[in-house]
Write a protein that holds these residues in place. Structure first.
Motif, PDB file in Angstrom:
ATOM      1  N   GLY A  40      40.106  31.083  35.779  1.00  8.59           N
ATOM      2  CA  GLY A  40      40.210  29.834  36.470  1.00  8.59           C
ATOM      3  C   GLY A  40      38.875  29.576  37.329  1.00  8.59           C
ATOM      4  N   MET A  41      37.552  30.330  37.039  1.00  7.83           N
ATOM      5  CA  MET A  41      36.482  30.153  37.887  1.00  7.83           C
ATOM      6  C   MET A  41      36.524  31.017  39.256  1.00  7.83           C
ATOM      7  SD  MET A  41      34.059  28.893  36.005  1.00  7.83           S
ATOM      8  CE  MET A  41      33.059  28.232  37.224  1.00  7.83           C
ATOM      9  N   VAL A  42      37.773  31.460  39.548  1.00  7.89           N
ATOM     10  CA  VAL A  42      37.938  32.197  40.862  1.00  7.89           C
ATOM     11  C   VAL A  42      36.981  33.004  41.484  1.00  7.89           C
ATOM     12  CG1 VAL A  42      39.565  33.651  42.162  1.00  7.89           C
ATOM     13  CG2 VAL A  42      40.493  32.161  40.810  1.00  7.89           C
ATOM     14  N   PRO A  43      36.206  33.918  40.437  1.00  7.07           N
ATOM     15  CA  PRO A  43      35.102  34.807  40.854  1.00  7.07           C
ATOM     16  C   PRO A  43      34.110  33.781  41.286  1.00  7.07           C
ATOM     17  CG  PRO A  43      36.121  35.644  39.031  1.00  7.07           C
ATOM     18  CD  PRO A  43      36.654  34.354  39.025  1.00  7.07           C
ATOM     19  N   VAL A  44      33.736  32.890  40.640  1.00 10.31           N
ATOM     20  CA  VAL A  44      32.604  31.938  40.972  1.00 10.31           C
ATOM     21  C   VAL A  44      32.940  31.176  42.373  1.00 10.31           C
ATOM     22  CG1 VAL A  44      31.440  29.847  40.444  1.00 10.31           C
ATOM     23  CG2 VAL A  44      31.866  31.405  38.812  1.00 10.31           C
ATOM     24  N   LEU A  45      34.270  30.720  42.486  1.00  7.85           N
ATOM     25  CA  LEU A  45      34.610  29.866  43.726  1.00  7.85           C
ATOM     26  C   LEU A  45      34.698  30.730  45.084  1.00  7.85           C
ATOM     27  CD1 LEU A  45      36.474  27.148  42.008  1.00  7.85           C
ATOM     28  CD2 LEU A  45      34.444  26.998  42.768  1.00  7.85           C
ATOM     29  N   ASN A  46      35.455  31.892  44.740  1.00  5.84           N
ATOM     30  CA  ASN A  46      35.839  32.645  45.736  1.00  5.84           C
ATOM     31  C   ASN A  46      35.752  34.118  45.528  1.00  5.84           C
ATOM     32  OD1 ASN A  46      37.008  33.878  47.939  1.00  5.84           O
ATOM     33  ND2 ASN A  46      38.501  32.455  48.265  1.00  5.84           N
ATOM     34  N   PRO A  47      34.740  34.865  45.336  1.00  9.61           N
ATOM     35  CA  PRO A  47      34.399  36.133  44.854  1.00  9.61           C
ATOM     36  C   PRO A  47      35.186  37.220  45.504  1.00  9.61           C
ATOM     37  CG  PRO A  47      32.510  35.266  45.629  1.00  9.61           C
ATOM     38  CD  PRO A  47      33.252  34.407  45.630  1.00  9.61           C
ATOM     39  N   LEU A  51      38.020  39.771  43.895  1.00 10.06           N
ATOM     40  CA  LEU A  51      37.834  41.166  44.038  1.00 10.06           C
ATOM     41  C   LEU A  51      39.114  41.612  44.740  1.00 10.06           C
ATOM     42  CD1 LEU A  51      36.233  43.881  43.386  1.00 10.06           C
ATOM     43  CD2 LEU A  51      35.100  43.340  45.473  1.00 10.06           C
ATOM     44  N   GLU A  52      39.733  40.911  45.723  1.00 13.12           N
ATOM     45  CA  GLU A  52      40.622  41.648  46.689  1.00 13.12           C
ATOM     46  C   GLU A  52      41.961  41.486  45.553  1.00 13.12           C
ATOM     47  OE1 GLU A  52      42.986  39.586  50.035  1.00 13.12           O
ATOM     48  OE2 GLU A  52      40.594  39.843  50.507  1.00 13.12           O
ATOM     49  N   THR A  53      42.087  40.519  44.902  1.00 16.38           N
ATOM     50  CA  THR A  53      43.116  40.419  43.828  1.00 16.38           C
ATOM     51  C   THR A  53      42.941  41.520  42.758  1.00 16.38           C
ATOM     52  OG1 THR A  53      43.189  37.910  44.153  1.00 16.38           O
ATOM     53  CG2 THR A  53      44.290  38.916  42.243  1.00 16.38           C
TER      54      THR A  53
END
Length: 110
Positions: A40-47, A51-53
């Motif tokens: 869901g584009m999480v690495p782009v929006l909140n890297p 990584l924490e997840t």
């Protein structure tokens, strides 16, 4: 394959048919699986969150004795491979992260 298409057993059957593979699953697996943080584009929006997840997801790997240590994490999701691979390298746990196709191909060439 799993979360998007509901295909859970076929990759496990293929991996289980490979000589020397001792298949284990996360406690949260199949329909109850948890996201690695790479979708869901999480690495782009909140890297950082991504990584924490992924690190948290790796933390769900059961600790085992040295002879039963999990050495490879296999997924059919390219986001999982990338995100969990990064987390595994940073964690220093010595876990290799692979795509199910890589493992099958490697078994055919050995």
């Amino acid at each position: 394959l799993g979360r998007g298409l509901g295909i859970y057993d076929a990759p496990r059957r293929l991996l289980g048919a490979i000589d020397g593979v001792d298949l284990k699953s996360f406690e949260l697996s199949g329909e109850n699986s948890a996201c690695c943080g790479g979708g869901g584009m999480v690495p782009v929006l909140n890297p950082g969150f991504s990584l924490e997840t992924a690190v948290e997801r790796l933390g769900a790997i059961p600790e085992a004795s040295s002879e039963n240590r999990i050495t490879e994490l296999v997924s059919a999701c390219p986001n999982c491979r990338k995100t969990l691979g990064l987390a595994a390298r940073r964690s220093g746990k010595g876990i290799k992260v692979s795509d199910v196709c890589e493992v099958i191909l490697s078994s055919m060439s050995s």
